[in-house]
Motif scaffolding. Structure first.
Motif, PDB file in Angstrom:
ATOM      1  N   ASP A 512       0.815  -1.220   0.000  1.00 35.17           N
ATOM      2  CA  ASP A 512       0.000   0.000   0.000  1.00 35.17           C
ATOM      3  C   ASP A 512       0.850   1.273   0.000  1.00 35.17           C
ATOM      4  OD1 ASP A 512      -1.586  -2.203   1.210  1.00 35.17           O
ATOM      5  OD2 ASP A 512      -3.123  -0.664   1.423  1.00 35.17           O
ATOM      6  N   ALA A 513       0.390   2.266  -0.714  1.00 40.98           N
ATOM      7  CA  ALA A 513       0.970   3.613  -0.633  1.00 40.98           C
ATOM      8  C   ALA A 513      -0.145   4.623  -0.845  1.00 40.98           C
ATOM      9  CB  ALA A 513       2.040   3.792  -1.703  1.00 40.98           C
ATOM     10  N   LEU A 514      -0.136   5.652   0.010  1.00 35.87           N
ATOM     11  CA  LEU A 514      -1.106   6.733  -0.177  1.00 35.87           C
ATOM     12  C   LEU A 514      -0.489   7.730  -1.147  1.00 35.87           C
ATOM     13  CD1 LEU A 514      -3.770   8.074   0.778  1.00 35.87           C
ATOM     14  CD2 LEU A 514      -2.383   9.270   2.495  1.00 35.87           C
ATOM     15  N   PHE A 515      -1.202   8.025  -2.220  1.00 37.20           N
ATOM     16  CA  PHE A 515      -0.647   8.951  -3.201  1.00 37.20           C
ATOM     17  C   PHE A 515      -0.261  10.272  -2.518  1.00 37.20           C
ATOM     18  CE2 PHE A 515      -1.056  12.639  -5.942  1.00 37.20           C
ATOM     19  CZ  PHE A 515      -0.109  12.322  -6.914  1.00 37.20           C
ATOM     20  N   GLY A 516       0.918  10.779  -2.807  1.00 34.09           N
ATOM     21  CA  GLY A 516       1.354  12.064  -2.246  1.00 34.09           C
ATOM     22  C   GLY A 516       2.007  11.924  -0.882  1.00 34.09           C
ATOM     23  N   ASN A 517       2.001  10.720  -0.319  1.00 37.89           N
ATOM     24  CA  ASN A 517       2.633  10.489   0.979  1.00 37.89           C
ATOM     25  C   ASN A 517       4.084  10.094   0.712  1.00 37.89           C
ATOM     26  OD1 ASN A 517       2.968  10.061   3.728  1.00 37.89           O
ATOM     27  ND2 ASN A 517       2.156   7.970   3.649  1.00 37.89           N
ATOM     28  N   HIS A 518       5.008  11.018   1.028  1.00 37.05           N
ATOM     29  CA  HIS A 518       6.415  10.770   0.693  1.00 37.05           C
ATOM     30  C   HIS A 518       7.257  10.598   1.949  1.00 37.05           C
ATOM     31  CE1 HIS A 518       5.780  11.309  -3.529  1.00 37.05           C
ATOM     32  NE2 HIS A 518       5.076  12.402  -3.281  1.00 37.05           N
ATOM     33  N   GLY A 519       8.342   9.877   1.804  1.00 33.64           N
ATOM     34  CA  GLY A 519       9.243   9.670   2.939  1.00 33.64           C
ATOM     35  C   GLY A 519      10.340   8.714   2.529  1.00 33.64           C
ATOM     36  N   ASP A 520      11.011   8.188   3.521  1.00 30.43           N
ATOM     37  CA  ASP A 520      12.076   7.230   3.258  1.00 30.43           C
ATOM     38  C   ASP A 520      11.460   5.922   2.732  1.00 30.43           C
ATOM     39  OD1 ASP A 520      15.044   6.582   3.872  1.00 30.43           O
ATOM     40  OD2 ASP A 520      13.889   4.829   4.569  1.00 30.43           O
ATOM     41  N   LYS A 521      12.249   5.195   1.957  1.00 29.62           N
ATOM     42  CA  LYS A 521      11.707   3.941   1.407  1.00 29.62           C
ATOM     43  C   LYS A 521      11.411   2.896   2.478  1.00 29.62           C
ATOM     44  CE  LYS A 521      15.972   1.628   0.206  1.00 29.62           C
ATOM     45  NZ  LYS A 521      17.260   1.959  -0.049  1.00 29.62           N
ATOM     46  N   GLY A 522      11.904   3.120   3.691  1.00 33.73           N
ATOM     47  CA  GLY A 522      11.606   2.192   4.789  1.00 33.73           C
ATOM     48  C   GLY A 522      10.307   2.522   5.517  1.00 33.73           C
ATOM     49  N   VAL A 523       9.633   3.586   5.109  1.00 33.10           N
ATOM     50  CA  VAL A 523       8.422   4.006   5.836  1.00 33.10           C
ATOM     51  C   VAL A 523       7.164   3.494   5.118  1.00 33.10           C
ATOM     52  CG1 VAL A 523       7.112   5.992   6.710  1.00 33.10           C
ATOM     53  CG2 VAL A 523       9.624   6.060   6.663  1.00 33.10           C
ATOM     54  N   ARG A 524       6.418   2.650   5.803  1.00 37.79           N
ATOM     55  CA  ARG A 524       5.183   2.087   5.223  1.00 37.79           C
ATOM     56  C   ARG A 524       4.249   3.203   4.757  1.00 37.79           C
ATOM     57  NH1 ARG A 524       4.127  -3.898   5.349  1.00 37.79           N
ATOM     58  NH2 ARG A 524       5.872  -4.545   6.628  1.00 37.79           N
ATOM     59  N   TRP A 525       3.439   2.869   3.808  1.00 33.24           N
ATOM     60  CA  TRP A 525       2.384   3.725   3.254  1.00 33.24           C
ATOM     61  C   TRP A 525       2.930   4.844   2.370  1.00 33.24           C
ATOM     62  CZ3 TRP A 525      -1.415   0.684   4.504  1.00 33.24           C
ATOM     63  CH2 TRP A 525      -1.465   0.112   5.793  1.00 33.24           C
ATOM     64  N   THR A 526       4.258   4.981   2.256  1.00 32.27           N
ATOM     65  CA  THR A 526       4.787   6.021   1.361  1.00 32.27           C
ATOM     66  C   THR A 526       4.896   5.467  -0.059  1.00 32.27           C
ATOM     67  OG1 THR A 526       7.091   5.358   1.736  1.00 32.27           O
ATOM     68  CG2 THR A 526       6.195   7.095   3.186  1.00 32.27           C
ATOM     69  N   GLU A 528       7.447   5.833  -1.779  1.00 34.28           N
ATOM     70  CA  GLU A 528       8.816   5.324  -1.895  1.00 34.28           C
ATOM     71  C   GLU A 528       8.894   3.859  -1.444  1.00 34.28           C
ATOM     72  OE1 GLU A 528       7.942   8.296  -0.824  1.00 34.28           O
ATOM     73  OE2 GLU A 528       9.033   9.684  -2.107  1.00 34.28           O
ATOM     74  N   TYR A 529       8.175   3.527  -0.381  1.00 34.17           N
ATOM     75  CA  TYR A 529       8.157   2.133   0.090  1.00 34.17           C
ATOM     76  C   TYR A 529       7.608   1.233  -1.019  1.00 34.17           C
ATOM     77  CZ  TYR A 529       7.431  -1.888   3.207  1.00 34.17           C
ATOM     78  OH  TYR A 529       7.479  -3.135   3.791  1.00 34.17           O
ATOM     79  N   GLN A 530       6.487   1.646  -1.592  1.00 36.66           N
ATOM     80  CA  GLN A 530       5.849   0.831  -2.627  1.00 36.66           C
ATOM     81  C   GLN A 530       6.767   0.655  -3.833  1.00 36.66           C
ATOM     82  OE1 GLN A 530       2.623   2.573  -4.897  1.00 36.66           O
ATOM     83  NE2 GLN A 530       1.327   0.758  -4.631  1.00 36.66           N
ATOM     84  N   LYS A 531       7.429   1.758  -4.199  1.00 37.09           N
ATOM     85  CA  LYS A 531       8.336   1.704  -5.356  1.00 37.09           C
ATOM     86  C   LYS A 531       9.484   0.721  -5.065  1.00 37.09           C
ATOM     87  CE  LYS A 531      11.228   4.889  -8.060  1.00 37.09           C
ATOM     88  NZ  LYS A 531      12.613   4.750  -7.615  1.00 37.09           N
ATOM     89  N   ASN A 532      10.056   0.847  -3.863  1.00 33.10           N
ATOM     90  CA  ASN A 532      11.159  -0.032  -3.478  1.00 33.10           C
ATOM     91  C   ASN A 532      10.716  -1.495  -3.481  1.00 33.10           C
ATOM     92  OD1 ASN A 532      13.831  -0.519  -2.452  1.00 33.10           O
ATOM     93  ND2 ASN A 532      12.901  -0.860  -0.434  1.00 33.10           N
ATOM     94  N   LEU A 533       9.499  -1.736  -2.999  1.00 33.74           N
ATOM     95  CA  LEU A 533       8.962  -3.091  -2.987  1.00 33.74           C
ATOM     96  C   LEU A 533       8.883  -3.630  -4.423  1.00 33.74           C
ATOM     97  CD1 LEU A 533       5.914  -4.277  -0.910  1.00 33.74           C
ATOM     98  CD2 LEU A 533       6.113  -4.927  -3.293  1.00 33.74           C
ATOM     99  N   TYR A 534       8.380  -2.815  -5.333  1.00 30.55           N
ATOM    100  CA  TYR A 534       8.302  -3.263  -6.728  1.00 30.55           C
ATOM    101  C   TYR A 534       9.697  -3.575  -7.279  1.00 30.55           C
ATOM    102  CZ  TYR A 534       3.352  -3.023  -7.826  1.00 30.55           C
ATOM    103  OH  TYR A 534       1.994  -3.291  -7.888  1.00 30.55           O
ATOM    104  N   GLU A 535      10.673  -2.743  -6.947  1.00 28.91           N
ATOM    105  CA  GLU A 535      12.017  -2.982  -7.491  1.00 28.91           C
ATOM    106  C   GLU A 535      12.566  -4.331  -7.035  1.00 28.91           C
ATOM    107  OE1 GLU A 535      13.117   1.747  -7.912  1.00 28.91           O
ATOM    108  OE2 GLU A 535      14.020   0.587  -6.281  1.00 28.91           O
TER     109      GLU A 535
END
Ligand code: GCB
Length: 603
Positions: A512-526, A528-535
């Motif tokens: 899960d990621a909330l659109f517009g919710n940004h932060g470190d790739k280690g932070v759930r719901w961002t 960046e987390y979702q992108k990192n997971l896909y990678e």
């Protein structure tokens, strides 16, 4: 002795199943190719939480329910409902997204539509529902036509003898209460939208009409069409003509006493594929009836771990989709909704969609035919239905039957899926094998699959050994490494072991990621987390030798009662690559780049 009892039970089950199947009115197919009058628009509705319009105060079915559409005949008459003074809802459409009071409602709503109809000689009339979620009791002019169970497949009733010229009233009790023994069962991860969620049509046909036909390439062939035609009302045999003018085909067959005739002929065809979604105009006709269709012809088969489309190995660059309209909110029901969802899937680089977790409306499969998108089509045998209950099986089988009946001439549909994430057991295997066998008996041309699970053979090895795999053509597997199962980096150390020499589709992964919710790739719901997971997922999946496709979870955020987290979920599953307002999250582009890379590699 045990064996004998078992055999007897199976026999009885078959008898019961057969008799129930016979009771179901035959389903007319290709409604777009018929003479119809739609009953869409505003319907009068009554919310009936206690089912007062159906049961009397002893909780017995009432003979005088709301379906009578009664009116006071004198000022002293007591009638406690009035459709005409009640509120209206749009059909097609779920009730939840049309009235704030109904957002979480699960129960009965009565629908009423009035219409006039000019009767014609030697003409029969049917009322056809694209779908009603979940249980529908249908009445015309106070008489019961029948009941339909299952929220995502079409059904129809004949009304030739009941319809009149003026002031017909069609009343439908729609009940979306969840039940433990239903399909799906109590527990899912999507919104239980209720109502007349798809188009309602009157269908006018001659007294002997073309009820259905199956015209697809014979399994393993690219130049022989094999199938059948079925007439309804036929007394004795009749001649049916199948024409594909562009391919110089004109074939005639003669039906048997039941109105059935096999069809088989050779044709030189320009084959359907995502790159060339060629559809032929096809005409099926008799002396009194004629139905026009647009059909694509392609072959689909497996060889070892390959999936072959028209004899060539393909890779399925897919995405899962729920039948939900992100921009409007609520169930998707229109051609425009379908076009938006499938256009987004194409922008992602997809040539394949998994229509989760139930049959979507027919606009989706028609448009997929036109747009050249291959389809995984599924029934809502989801998680933990009652495997031992014969009625649950009959229900699932009916839904599968109606789905295949509706879409068996769609070139886009390459896979029938019988289940999603079902727990391995003997009873479940028997149930799902029954569905697989039934699908094959109705449609010998398509591939059978199911979204199954995997488990850990050791901390670094994911094992696919579900016994159902033996009966499937293509293995589906859902996994949530990086979301429910560790952090995204875990994917880097995992190996896959697959006990079948068959093609594998990873039918779900995501986070899960909330659109517009940004932060470190280690932070759930961002994002960046979702992108990192896909990678990390994509790097892992690329290493599976038998991987022939993937449908990550999911194209857009969708409503779910299981997702209450305030300010993040707010009753939305946020695993969408696109938000519920149509905004693309970072992971959308990660997957798009990956798919573009595959396209460059010629996959
Ligand atoms: C699954 C289910 C899907 C859920 C998804 C999730 O495994 O098949 O229906 O929505 O996971 O988001 O948890």
């Amino acid at each position: 002795m045990m064996i004998k009892v078992g055999a007897l039970l199976t026999f009885l089950l078959i008898l019961v199943t057969a008799s129930q199947a016979q009771q179901r009115p035959a389903l007319i197919t290709n409604i777009e190719g018929r003479h119809t009058m739609d009953l869409n628009g505003r319907w009068q509705t009554i919310i009936d939480q206690y089912e007062t319009g159906y049961y009397d105060y002893r909780y017995q079915p009432s003979t005088d329910g709301y379906f009578k559409n009664a009116k006071p005949k004198s000022p002293s008459d007591l009638i406690e409902y009035d459709f005409d003074a009640s509120e209206q809802l749009n059909v097609p459409g779920d009730w939840n997204s049309q009235d704030q009071r109904l957002l979480f409602y699960e129960g009965t709503v009565w629908y009423k539509k009035s219409f006039d109809y000019q009767k014609k000689d030697r003409t029969r009339l049917f009322v056809y529902f694209g779908a009603a979620n979940y249980l529908a009791d249908v009445y015309l002019n106070g008489q019961k036509l029948g009941r339909h169970e299952g929220g995502f497949t079409p059904f129809n009733f004949e009304i030739t003898n009941l319809v009149r010229e003026k002031d017909n009233f069609l009343i439908v009790k729609v009940d979306n209460k969840r039940r433990r023994d239903a399909v799906p069962t109590l527990n899912t991860d999507w919104w239980n939208y209720g109502g007349l969620t798809r188009d309602v049509n009157l269908v006018e046909v001659p007294d002997t009409f073309i009820e259905d036909y199956f015209l697809q390439l014979k399994k393993g062939s690219t130049n022989e069409i094999a199938g059948w035609v079925k007439l309804n009302g036929a007394a004795g045999s009749k001649v049916v003509t199948v024409e594909i003018p562009e391919a110089n085909v004109k074939q005639t067959v003669t039906t048997d006493a039941n109105g059935y005739a096999p069809v088989s002929f050779k044709a030189r065809l320009n084959l359907w594929s995502p790159e060339n979604p060629k559809l032929y105009s096809v005409k099926v006709s008799t002396d009194v009836d004629s139905v026009g269709d647009r059909i694509g012809f392609r072959s689909i088969e497996t060889r070892g771990t390959d999936i072959l489309l028209n004899g060539k190995p393909i890779f399925l660059r897919g995405i899962c989709i729920h039948e939900e309209s992100p921009l409007r909110g609520g169930r998707a029901f229109s051609k425009d909704d379908a076009r938006m969802l499938l256009t987004w899937a194409k922008e992602l680089g997809s040539n394949f969609v998994r229509l989760a977790h139930y049959p979507h409306n027919e606009h989706m499969t028609r448009l997929a035919d036109e747009m050249g998108i291959m389809v995984w089509s599924e029934i809502p045998v989801y998680w933990t239905v009652l495997w031992d209950n014969p009625d649950t099986f009959v229900n699932a089988k009916n839904q599968l039957d109606e789905n295949i009946t509706r879409d068996k001439n769609k070139a886009s549909v390459i896979l029938w899926s019988v289940a999603n994430e079902t727990p391995v057991s003997e009873a479940r295997l028997k149930f799902l094998r029954g569905l697989v066998d039934h699908a094959r008996s109705l449609d010998p041309t398509r591939l059978l699959t199911a979204a199954n699970e995997r488990h850990y053979a050791d901390p670094n090895t994911q094992l696919i050994d579900d016994p159902l795999g033996e009966y499937l053509d293509v293995l589906g597997c859902n996994e949530y490494v990086g979301w429910y199962d560790g952090l995204p980096e875990k994917a880097d150390r995992l190996q896959w072991k697959i006990n079948y020499n068959k093609p594998l589709i990873i039918s779900e992964f995501g986070g899960d990621a909330l659109f517009g919710n940004h932060g470190d790739k280690g932070v759930r719901w961002t994002e960046e987390y979702q992108k990192n997971l896909y990678e990390h997922q994509l790097a892992m999946l690329k290493k599976i030798p038998s991987l022939r496709g993937m449908t990550p979870w999911i194209l857009t955020d969708f409503r779910s009662p299981r997702r209450p987290l305030p300010r993040i979920q707010d009753f939305y599953n946020r695993k969408g690559l696109i938000s519920s307002r149509g905004e693309r999250k970072q992971a959308f582009y990660t997957l798009q780049n990956f798919y573009r890379g595959l396209i460059k590699e010629g996959k």
